[in-house]
Design a protein around this motif. Structure first.
Motif, PDB file in Angstrom:
ATOM      1  N   MET A 140       0.812  -1.209   0.000  1.00 61.99           N
ATOM      2  CA  MET A 140       0.000   0.000   0.000  1.00 61.99           C
ATOM      3  C   MET A 140       0.854   1.272   0.000  1.00 61.99           C
ATOM      4  N   THR A 141       1.881   1.324   0.859  1.00 63.70           N
ATOM      5  CA  THR A 141       2.613   2.575   1.076  1.00 63.70           C
ATOM      6  C   THR A 141       3.489   2.949  -0.117  1.00 63.70           C
ATOM      7  N   GLU A 142       3.558   4.271  -0.403  1.00 57.03           N
ATOM      8  CA  GLU A 142       4.349   4.772  -1.539  1.00 57.03           C
ATOM      9  C   GLU A 142       5.325   5.845  -1.056  1.00 57.03           C
ATOM     10  N   GLY A 147       1.938   7.911   3.545  1.00 57.93           N
ATOM     11  CA  GLY A 147       1.265   6.634   3.774  1.00 57.93           C
ATOM     12  C   GLY A 147       0.115   6.775   4.765  1.00 57.93           C
ATOM     13  N   SER A 148       0.140   7.833   5.572  1.00 54.94           N
ATOM     14  CA  SER A 148      -0.921   8.048   6.563  1.00 54.94           C
ATOM     15  C   SER A 148      -2.246   8.400   5.905  1.00 54.94           C
ATOM     16  N   ASP A 149      -2.206   8.777   4.631  1.00 58.45           N
ATOM     17  CA  ASP A 149      -3.425   9.216   3.951  1.00 58.45           C
ATOM     18  C   ASP A 149      -3.593   8.452   2.635  1.00 58.45           C
ATOM     19  N   TRP A 171       6.795   1.141  -1.338  1.00 61.82           N
ATOM     20  CA  TRP A 171       7.988   0.809  -0.524  1.00 61.82           C
ATOM     21  C   TRP A 171       7.600   0.374   0.872  1.00 61.82           C
ATOM     22  N   PHE A 172       8.577  -0.195   1.541  1.00 55.43           N
ATOM     23  CA  PHE A 172       8.373  -0.811   2.862  1.00 55.43           C
ATOM     24  C   PHE A 172       7.342  -1.940   2.790  1.00 55.43           C
ATOM     25  N   ILE A 173       7.438  -2.730   1.732  1.00 57.72           N
ATOM     26  CA  ILE A 173       6.495  -3.832   1.559  1.00 57.72           C
ATOM     27  C   ILE A 173       7.106  -5.071   2.225  1.00 57.72           C
TER      28      ILE A 173
HETATM   29  C1  FAD Z   1       9.073  -1.930   9.412  1.00 61.16           C
HETATM   30  C2  FAD Z   1       7.967  -1.408   8.545  1.00 61.16           C
HETATM   31  C3  FAD Z   1       7.144  -2.297   7.869  1.00 61.16           C
HETATM   32  C4  FAD Z   1       6.146  -1.815   7.022  1.00 61.16           C
HETATM   33  N1  FAD Z   1       5.387  -2.713   6.313  1.00 61.16           N
HETATM   34  C5  FAD Z   1       4.509  -2.256   5.391  1.00 61.16           C
HETATM   35  C6  FAD Z   1       3.829  -3.164   4.519  1.00 61.16           C
HETATM   36  O1  FAD Z   1       4.008  -4.381   4.597  1.00 61.16           O
HETATM   37  N2  FAD Z   1       2.988  -2.666   3.584  1.00 61.16           N
HETATM   38  C7  FAD Z   1       2.769  -1.321   3.443  1.00 61.16           C
HETATM   39  O2  FAD Z   1       1.983  -0.937   2.582  1.00 61.16           O
HETATM   40  N3  FAD Z   1       3.395  -0.424   4.258  1.00 61.16           N
HETATM   41  C8  FAD Z   1       4.273  -0.854   5.215  1.00 61.16           C
HETATM   42  N4  FAD Z   1       4.959   0.025   6.007  1.00 61.16           N
HETATM   43  C9  FAD Z   1       4.722   1.459   5.859  1.00 61.16           C
HETATM   44  C10 FAD Z   1       3.888   2.051   6.988  1.00 61.16           C
HETATM   45  O3  FAD Z   1       2.595   1.546   6.949  1.00 61.16           O
HETATM   46  C11 FAD Z   1       3.987   3.583   6.855  1.00 61.16           C
HETATM   47  O4  FAD Z   1       5.260   3.955   7.316  1.00 61.16           O
HETATM   48  C12 FAD Z   1       2.911   4.319   7.635  1.00 61.16           C
HETATM   49  O5  FAD Z   1       1.638   4.123   7.075  1.00 61.16           O
HETATM   50  C13 FAD Z   1       3.200   5.840   7.649  1.00 61.16           C
HETATM   51  O6  FAD Z   1       3.336   6.329   6.348  1.00 61.16           O
HETATM   52  P1  FAD Z   1       4.661   7.144   5.939  1.00 61.16           P
HETATM   53  O7  FAD Z   1       5.849   6.396   6.341  1.00 61.16           O
HETATM   54  O8  FAD Z   1       4.504   7.559   4.526  1.00 61.16           O
HETATM   55  O9  FAD Z   1       4.633   8.440   6.876  1.00 61.16           O
HETATM   56  P2  FAD Z   1       3.827   9.795   6.608  1.00 61.16           P
HETATM   57  O10 FAD Z   1       2.401   9.493   6.269  1.00 61.16           O
HETATM   58  O11 FAD Z   1       4.613  10.635   5.714  1.00 61.16           O
HETATM   59  O12 FAD Z   1       3.839  10.402   8.076  1.00 61.16           O
HETATM   60  C14 FAD Z   1       5.046  10.872   8.666  1.00 61.16           C
HETATM   61  C15 FAD Z   1       4.713  11.491   9.987  1.00 61.16           C
HETATM   62  O13 FAD Z   1       3.842  12.593   9.787  1.00 61.16           O
HETATM   63  C16 FAD Z   1       3.021  12.759  10.903  1.00 61.16           C
HETATM   64  N5  FAD Z   1       1.611  12.793  10.459  1.00 61.16           N
HETATM   65  C17 FAD Z   1       1.013  12.152   9.421  1.00 61.16           C
HETATM   66  N6  FAD Z   1      -0.285  12.465   9.349  1.00 61.16           N
HETATM   67  C18 FAD Z   1      -0.534  13.328  10.370  1.00 61.16           C
HETATM   68  C19 FAD Z   1      -1.684  14.032  10.826  1.00 61.16           C
HETATM   69  N7  FAD Z   1      -2.866  13.886  10.223  1.00 61.16           N
HETATM   70  N8  FAD Z   1      -1.557  14.840  11.918  1.00 61.16           N
HETATM   71  C20 FAD Z   1      -0.350  14.983  12.541  1.00 61.16           C
HETATM   72  N9  FAD Z   1       0.761  14.371  12.135  1.00 61.16           N
HETATM   73  C21 FAD Z   1       0.673  13.548  11.065  1.00 61.16           C
HETATM   74  C22 FAD Z   1       3.297  11.591  11.846  1.00 61.16           C
HETATM   75  O14 FAD Z   1       4.219  11.993  12.843  1.00 61.16           O
HETATM   76  C23 FAD Z   1       3.944  10.584  10.944  1.00 61.16           C
HETATM   77  O15 FAD Z   1       4.821   9.681  11.646  1.00 61.16           O
HETATM   78  C24 FAD Z   1       5.952  -0.418   6.879  1.00 61.16           C
HETATM   79  C25 FAD Z   1       6.770   0.473   7.581  1.00 61.16           C
HETATM   80  C26 FAD Z   1       7.772  -0.007   8.393  1.00 61.16           C
HETATM   81  C27 FAD Z   1       8.685   0.967   9.093  1.00 61.16           C
END
Ligand code: FAD
Length: 413
Positions: A140-142, A147-149, A171-173
């Motif tokens: 899912m994550t790109e 990835g939070s949205d 990435w992070f799949i």
């Molecule tokens: C070890 C590991 C395994 C993973 N495995 C998978 C997997 O198998 N499949 C997959 O799809 N993904 C995977 N992920 C990805 C993971 O799901 C994402 O890291 C997560 O969803 C957050 O997305 P992002 O990293 O893009 O951070 P972002 O969405 O960029 O967020 C970064 C930071 O911004 C802040 N933030 C975000 N939104 C808000 C808000 N609304 N209000 C206030 N602050 C906010 C938070 O502090 C957050 O930590 C994995 C990640 C890790 C580290």
């Protein structure tokens, strides 16, 4: 009096058997494995796979296999509360969940397929996952978007005859390198009525032309098969759509709720291991006229960790209870995930502190646990996103009822 924190005899029996199996069979095998490490990644991996395969055969013989899946899929048919007990025992060893075939991300994918897949899809993809002959990943994550949205997802799938053509970047799949299929989330809809209805889920057979594993991302904890994937002109049969068009977000949410809680169950085991190590060390390390365990400063660390672990267990049990009884569980899972992830970080950090230089070394499992614990605060929903959900729910409850009572677990207190 309906509140009862004991499990029935059958669950208690399973819990005890998993505890015994992990302590007596899995943990010693894992220790031997660590002792045999050569530093040669391929050889060490072969050894790991052979060890897990042998342990899996033994777990199956002892009826400790696939605890979270229904019996018709070869599982033990345990519900979420019983799983809380079993996972907390299994994860006392990092390879325990793999041995019982309840490891992430396969466990979440098994649930997803059970609830969303067609009968043909279940036979083809869920069956081998349950039998332990296949591994899977969830993509899912790109890198380009938060990835939070998930409404920002850019990977696109376009229907071309009876095939979807998919282009994008993930990435992070986790587990991607040796997965035999992926559940992939991509944008299929133009401008739906609600932004959450733009994505769909696909089952992708792997390896596939157009699915390139760019790298196994090096993290602060090393490389653990969390991969970057480039998707170019990937063709997926229309029959491999999972759920309906535009249901990708719904499916992701349905998958992530229980999957987040399953992480918390495993983290409880990690918290307990750290607290046990902390107390064990405090009882034997001597400084300034007494053992560390006799010092008030160290007792505070132990006390805070003990209280937090107690809170974590109660929250996990209650959130699992709500899922099991078909009650709304989203906020309870958010509160639990946020709390347990942070408790894990604090407890492991305190255990490192009590161990001094030894805690900073790799002679104990603590260093590994600390770097692993760091991702728990943002993966599967960052702290701040869960806090947003929790606060939103408290404000809505107050607006509706003039009190926040229903937002604090809807408990009869
Ligand atoms: C070890 C590991 C395994 C993973 N495995 C998978 C997997 O198998 N499949 C997959 O799809 N993904 C995977 N992920 C990805 C993971 O799901 C994402 O890291 C997560 O969803 C957050 O997305 P992002 O990293 O893009 O951070 P972002 O969405 O960029 O967020 C970064 C930071 O911004 C802040 N933030 C975000 N939104 C808000 C808000 N609304 N209000 C206030 N602050 C906010 C938070 O502090 C957050 O930590 C994995 C990640 C890790 C580290």
């Amino acid at each position: 009096m309906a509140i009862d924190f004991t499990f029935d005899a059958a669950v208690e029996d399973v819990r005890a058997r998993v505890r015994e199996f992990v302590a007596g069979v899995v943990a010693p095998a894992e220790e031997e494995l660590r002792g045999r490490r050569t530093g040669d990644e391929r050889a060490d991996r072969r050894d790991l796979v052979a060890t897990i395969t042998a342990l899996r055969a033994r777990a199956r013989r002892e009826g400790l296999w696939l605890p979270h899946m229904p019996e018709e899929w070869g599982g033990m048919g345990l519900g979420p509360t019983a799983m809380a007990a079993v996972s907390a025992e299994a994860a006392r060893s990092p390879i325990g969940p793999y041995v019982l075939n309840c490891q992430a991300p396969d466990e979440g994918n098994q649930h997803t397929l059970l609830h969303w897949a067609t009968d043909e899809q279940k036979e083809r993809y869920l069956r081998p996952l349950c039998e332990g002959t296949a591994r899977s990943c969830f993509a899912m994550t790109e890198p380009e978007v938060a990835g939070s949205d998930p409404t920002l997802i850019q990977t696109r799938a376009v229907l071309d005859g009876d095939e979807w053509v998919i282009d994008g970047h993930k990435w992070f799949i986790s587990g991607a390198k040796r997965a035999s299929f992926a559940i992939l989330i991509a944008r299929t809809e133009g401008e739906p009525e609600i932004p959450q209805a733009a994505n769909s889920a696909f089952i992708v057979d792997l390896p596939a032309e157009g699915w390139e594993v760019v790298r196994d991302i090096e993290t602060m904890a090393g490389s653990h098969n969390h991969c970057e994937i480039r998707i170019s002109g990937l063709r997926v049969p229309a029959a491999n759509l999972l759920g309906g068009r535009g249901q990708g977000h719904l499916l992701g949410q349905a998958r992530l709720g229980p999957a987040r809680l399953a992480h918390c169950m495993r983290w409880i085991a990690q918290c307990e291991t750290a607290l046990d190590l902390m107390v064990g060390r405090a009882l034997t390390r001597y400084a300034h006229g007494s053992h560390l365990a006799d010092k008030q400063g160290i007792q505070w660390l132990i006390a805070d960790s003990t209280v937090e672990l107690y809170q974590a267990k109660l929250m996990v049990l209650h959130a699992a209870y709500r899922i099991e009884h078909g009650l709304p569980y989203k906020t309870e899972v958010s509160m639990t995930k946020h709390f347990v992830a942070n408790a894990l970080w604090r407890i492991v950090d305190r255990a490192v502190q009590v161990h001094g230089a030894l805690g900073y070394s790799t002679d104990t499992p603590l260093a590994d646990m600390l770097t692993q614990a760091r991702w728990s605060r943002f993966a599967d929903g960052a702290d701040e996103v869960h806090q947003m959900t929790i606060a939103r729910n408290a404000i809505a409850a107050f607006r509706a009822d003039g009190t926040t009572a229903s937002a604090t677990g809807d408990l009869p207190l």
